[in-house]
Design a protein around this motif. Structure first.
Motif, PDB file in Angstrom:
ATOM      1  N   VAL A 194       0.689  -1.220  -0.016  1.00  0.00           N
ATOM      2  CA  VAL A 194      -0.107   0.016  -0.017  1.00  0.00           C
ATOM      3  C   VAL A 194       0.973   1.284  -0.025  1.00  0.00           C
ATOM      4  N   MET A 195       0.737   2.016  -0.938  1.00  0.00           N
ATOM      5  CA  MET A 195       1.232   3.470  -1.044  1.00  0.00           C
ATOM      6  C   MET A 195       0.632   4.389  -0.352  1.00  0.00           C
ATOM      7  N   ASP A 196       1.149   4.877   0.899  1.00  0.00           N
ATOM      8  CA  ASP A 196       0.687   5.828   1.616  1.00  0.00           C
ATOM      9  C   ASP A 196       1.535   7.178   1.545  1.00  0.00           C
ATOM     10  N   GLU A 197       0.730   8.110   0.794  1.00  0.00           N
ATOM     11  CA  GLU A 197       1.447   9.395   0.341  1.00  0.00           C
ATOM     12  C   GLU A 197       1.259  10.359   1.393  1.00  0.00           C
ATOM     13  N   TYR A 198       0.473  10.258   2.346  1.00  0.00           N
ATOM     14  CA  TYR A 198       0.508  11.201   3.410  1.00  0.00           C
ATOM     15  C   TYR A 198       1.647  11.017   4.325  1.00  0.00           C
ATOM     16  N   ASN A 199       1.831   9.792   4.868  1.00  0.00           N
ATOM     17  CA  ASN A 199       3.094   9.494   5.672  1.00  0.00           C
ATOM     18  C   ASN A 199       4.287   9.110   4.804  1.00  0.00           C
ATOM     19  N   ASN A 200       4.198   9.142   3.673  1.00  0.00           N
ATOM     20  CA  ASN A 200       5.385   8.773   2.809  1.00  0.00           C
ATOM     21  C   ASN A 200       6.021   7.436   3.265  1.00  0.00           C
ATOM     22  N   MET A 201       5.321   6.496   3.105  1.00  0.00           N
ATOM     23  CA  MET A 201       5.782   5.246   3.297  1.00  0.00           C
ATOM     24  C   MET A 201       5.013   3.962   2.549  1.00  0.00           C
ATOM     25  N   ILE A 202       5.699   2.608   2.748  1.00  0.00           N
ATOM     26  CA  ILE A 202       5.185   1.548   1.998  1.00  0.00           C
ATOM     27  C   ILE A 202       4.587   0.580   3.175  1.00  0.00           C
ATOM     28  N   LYS A 203       3.403   0.154   3.091  1.00  0.00           N
ATOM     29  CA  LYS A 203       2.804  -0.800   3.931  1.00  0.00           C
ATOM     30  C   LYS A 203       2.610  -2.080   3.270  1.00  0.00           C
ATOM     31  N   LYS A 204       3.202  -3.229   4.021  1.00  0.00           N
ATOM     32  CA  LYS A 204       3.181  -4.342   3.318  1.00  0.00           C
ATOM     33  C   LYS A 204       2.085  -5.219   4.100  1.00  0.00           C
ATOM     34  N   TRP A 215       7.997   0.597   5.665  1.00  0.00           N
ATOM     35  CA  TRP A 215       9.287   1.441   5.384  1.00  0.00           C
ATOM     36  C   TRP A 215       9.016   2.841   5.030  1.00  0.00           C
ATOM     37  N   GLY A 216      10.217   3.631   4.985  1.00  0.00           N
ATOM     38  CA  GLY A 216       9.956   4.858   4.332  1.00  0.00           C
ATOM     39  C   GLY A 216       9.625   6.038   5.168  1.00  0.00           C
ATOM     40  N   LYS A 217      10.138   7.160   4.739  1.00  0.00           N
ATOM     41  CA  LYS A 217       9.984   8.573   5.526  1.00  0.00           C
ATOM     42  C   LYS A 217      10.116   9.671   4.242  1.00  0.00           C
ATOM     43  N   LYS A 218       9.630  10.787   4.442  1.00  0.00           N
ATOM     44  CA  LYS A 218       9.528  11.926   3.549  1.00  0.00           C
ATOM     45  C   LYS A 218      11.039  12.365   3.100  1.00  0.00           C
ATOM     46  N   GLY A 219      11.225  12.209   1.635  1.00  0.00           N
ATOM     47  CA  GLY A 219      12.576  12.683   1.168  1.00  0.00           C
ATOM     48  C   GLY A 219      12.801  12.296  -0.146  1.00  0.00           C
ATOM     49  N   CYS A 220      13.665  12.661  -0.848  1.00  0.00           N
ATOM     50  CA  CYS A 220      14.039  12.086  -2.143  1.00  0.00           C
ATOM     51  C   CYS A 220      15.521  11.310  -2.323  1.00  0.00           C
ATOM     52  N   GLU A 221      15.976  10.709  -1.099  1.00  0.00           N
ATOM     53  CA  GLU A 221      16.982   9.893  -0.967  1.00  0.00           C
ATOM     54  C   GLU A 221      16.598   8.623  -0.934  1.00  0.00           C
ATOM     55  N   ASN A 222      17.666   7.612  -1.378  1.00  0.00           N
ATOM     56  CA  ASN A 222      17.244   6.130  -1.506  1.00  0.00           C
ATOM     57  C   ASN A 222      16.463   5.787  -0.082  1.00  0.00           C
ATOM     58  N   GLY A 223      15.444   4.876  -0.325  1.00  0.00           N
ATOM     59  CA  GLY A 223      14.530   4.584   0.925  1.00  0.00           C
ATOM     60  C   GLY A 223      13.595   5.664   1.475  1.00  0.00           C
ATOM     61  N   PHE A 225      10.480   8.520   0.511  1.00  0.00           N
ATOM     62  CA  PHE A 225       9.480   8.954  -0.798  1.00  0.00           C
ATOM     63  C   PHE A 225       8.934  10.107  -0.538  1.00  0.00           C
ATOM     64  N   SER A 226       8.347  10.773  -1.555  1.00  0.00           N
ATOM     65  CA  SER A 226       7.609  12.126  -1.377  1.00  0.00           C
ATOM     66  C   SER A 226       6.300  11.959  -2.233  1.00  0.00           C
ATOM     67  N   GLY A 227       5.081  11.205  -1.800  1.00  0.00           N
ATOM     68  CA  GLY A 227       3.884  10.958  -2.601  1.00  0.00           C
ATOM     69  C   GLY A 227       4.247   9.597  -3.576  1.00  0.00           C
ATOM     70  N   PRO A 228       4.528   8.523  -2.703  1.00  0.00           N
ATOM     71  CA  PRO A 228       4.944   7.172  -3.522  1.00  0.00           C
ATOM     72  C   PRO A 228       3.688   6.714  -4.402  1.00  0.00           C
ATOM     73  N   ASN A 229       3.993   5.958  -5.274  1.00  0.00           N
ATOM     74  CA  ASN A 229       3.340   4.793  -5.944  1.00  0.00           C
ATOM     75  C   ASN A 229       4.095   3.862  -6.571  1.00  0.00           C
ATOM     76  N   GLY A 230       3.637   2.590  -6.635  1.00  0.00           N
ATOM     77  CA  GLY A 230       4.647   1.354  -7.021  1.00  0.00           C
ATOM     78  C   GLY A 230       3.763   0.547  -7.780  1.00  0.00           C
ATOM     79  N   VAL A 231       4.628  -0.824  -8.025  1.00  0.00           N
ATOM     80  CA  VAL A 231       4.317  -1.613  -8.818  1.00  0.00           C
ATOM     81  C   VAL A 231       5.221  -3.108  -8.465  1.00  0.00           C
ATOM     82  N   VAL A 232       4.809  -4.108  -8.605  1.00  0.00           N
ATOM     83  CA  VAL A 232       5.458  -5.463  -8.311  1.00  0.00           C
ATOM     84  C   VAL A 232       5.702  -5.964  -9.813  1.00  0.00           C
TER      85      VAL A 232
END
Length: 385
Positions: A194-204, A215-223, A225-232
């Motif tokens: 799940v891509m949580d764009e408010y908390n800038n994290m991924i929830k499995k 995992w994740g926190k706000k930012g643009c470094e590796n690990g 996110f800033s408004g994430p979306n994803g695919v497997v």
């Protein structure tokens, strides 16, 4: 002393020798890239690819779905604004199942619509429950044919492929006061990301709704996110874009960072991956889809650059004093040096037409030197040993 392995890169064609894995832009898909160009703009919000390579784009501005072939050639579109069957009110997410059927998260109509691969309406179902609206934000599916829908009231809803509700579970976790779900993705084991764009994290979660990790926190470094979306992908790797970061990050199914690469996207709203492993980025800021191919580079490799100005950008090896020489036109140029994961080592401006840059501060590995001068952008790939 470090030794820099670098061959000259001219304005028109670059040739370099290295052994690495990089992602190269291989095509851009939009109405404006057609021949002749189509006379409408799109709001590229979400993208999906089926097993045959057909590309589907959710266009929120025109309330429609667009279909392209694997070469990026426009085939058809369907949808109008409204509440009737086949009409949309902000199509926000799109999913193609194993049969090729298309599921659209029709957000402001609070429903999922299902179509054939050629846009023929099949069925629809509401995502509301007990009198409140849900605003579906994303749609995905597992290998068993179940459909998962994320919404703006912080739920995941699991349905059969015909729209029968199986289960509902919340995504807000202890300690969180708010959450906003941008989308979701499912892997072959039935896990849901799940891509949580408010908390800038991924929830499995597992398929029963039990939180496995986040995992994740706000930012643009590796690990970050800033408004994430994803695919497997088919191997279980998770690829994530961020709305405010021009990069794609790759993780294992357990959230371990693998690699990242910089994209040319202005606002990355969505992402898809095809069976060959090519990455499709929905660039909402420029209303297009950018397609990247992973290149296992060994030996010589060439990249074509656009012929925009008469400027000549290049870099030359100079191992004797541990530096490389940059050549620009002598106008104001911005130089950025990043490692292959996209982490910026340094960034500076120069008005010099020739500049020596020492490499003593760089660890051995692969780097990208980006030179930006006016409308001209050039990336030079280097290796430091």
């Amino acid at each position: 002393m470090y030794k820099l392995l670098l061959l000259q890169i001219s304005l028109f064609t670059s040739t370099l020798t290295l052994s690495a894995q990089t992602y190269n832009l291989i095509k851009t898909i939009s109405p404006k890239t057609q021949s002749p160009a189509l006379n409408f703009n799109t709001d590229t919000w979400a993208v999906a690819v089926d097993t045959l390579g057909y590309v589907f784009v959710a266009d929120r501005t025109n309330q429609q779905i667009l279909k392209y072939n694997s070469d990026g050639v426009f085939i058809l579109k369907w949808g109008v604004g409204g509440r009737s069957d086949e009409a949309f009110n902000n199509p926000n997410g799109i999913k193609i199942d194993a049969k090729g059927d298309v599921y659209v998260a029709d957000q402001s109509n609070n429903r999922i619509q299902k179509f054939s691969n050629d846009g023929v309406f099949i069925t629809k179902w509401t995502t509301n429950n007990s009198g409140y609206t849900s605003f579906p934000s994303g749609v995905s599916g597992d290998y068993a044919g179940n459909i998962y829908v994320s919404n703006y009231i912080n739920e995941i809803r699991k349905y059969t492929s015909s729209g029968n509700l199986i289960s509902i579970w919340p995504t807000i976790q202890p300690g969180e006061v708010f959450s906003q779900l941008a989308g979701l993705a499912a892997d072959s084991a039935g896990n849901i990301y799940v891509m949580d764009e408010y908390n800038n994290m991924i929830k499995k979660f597992n398929s029963s709704g039990t939180l496995l990790q986040k995992w994740g926190k706000k930012g643009c470094e590796n690990g970050q996110f800033s408004g994430p979306n994803g695919v497997v992908d088919k191997k279980g790797n998770l690829f994530v874009v961020s709305l405010n970061c021009s990069k794609v990050q790759k993780f294992t199914s357990d959230g371990v960072f693998i690699e990242s690469f910089i994209t040319q996207a202005y606002h990355s709203r969505g992402i898809a991956v095809d069976k060959e492993g090519n990455i499709y980025v929905a660039d909402n800021g420029s209303n297009r889809v950018l397609v990247y191919k992973k290149d296992n580079v060994t030996g010589y490799h060439s990249d074509e650059y656009s012929k925009k100005t008469s400027s000549h950008f290049s870099a030359s090896p100079n191992p004797n004093n541990g530096s490389f020489t940059l050549h620009t036109s002598g106008e104001n140029a911005t130089v950025t040096i990043s490692d292959i994961q996209g982490n910026v080592n340094c960034k500076f401006n120069t008005f010099n037409s020739t500049l020596d840059y020492p490499v003593e501060g760089l660890n051995s590995g692969f780097y990208v030197v980006k030179i930006l001068e006016g409308e001209m952008v050039q990336n030079i790939k280097i290796v430091v040993e």
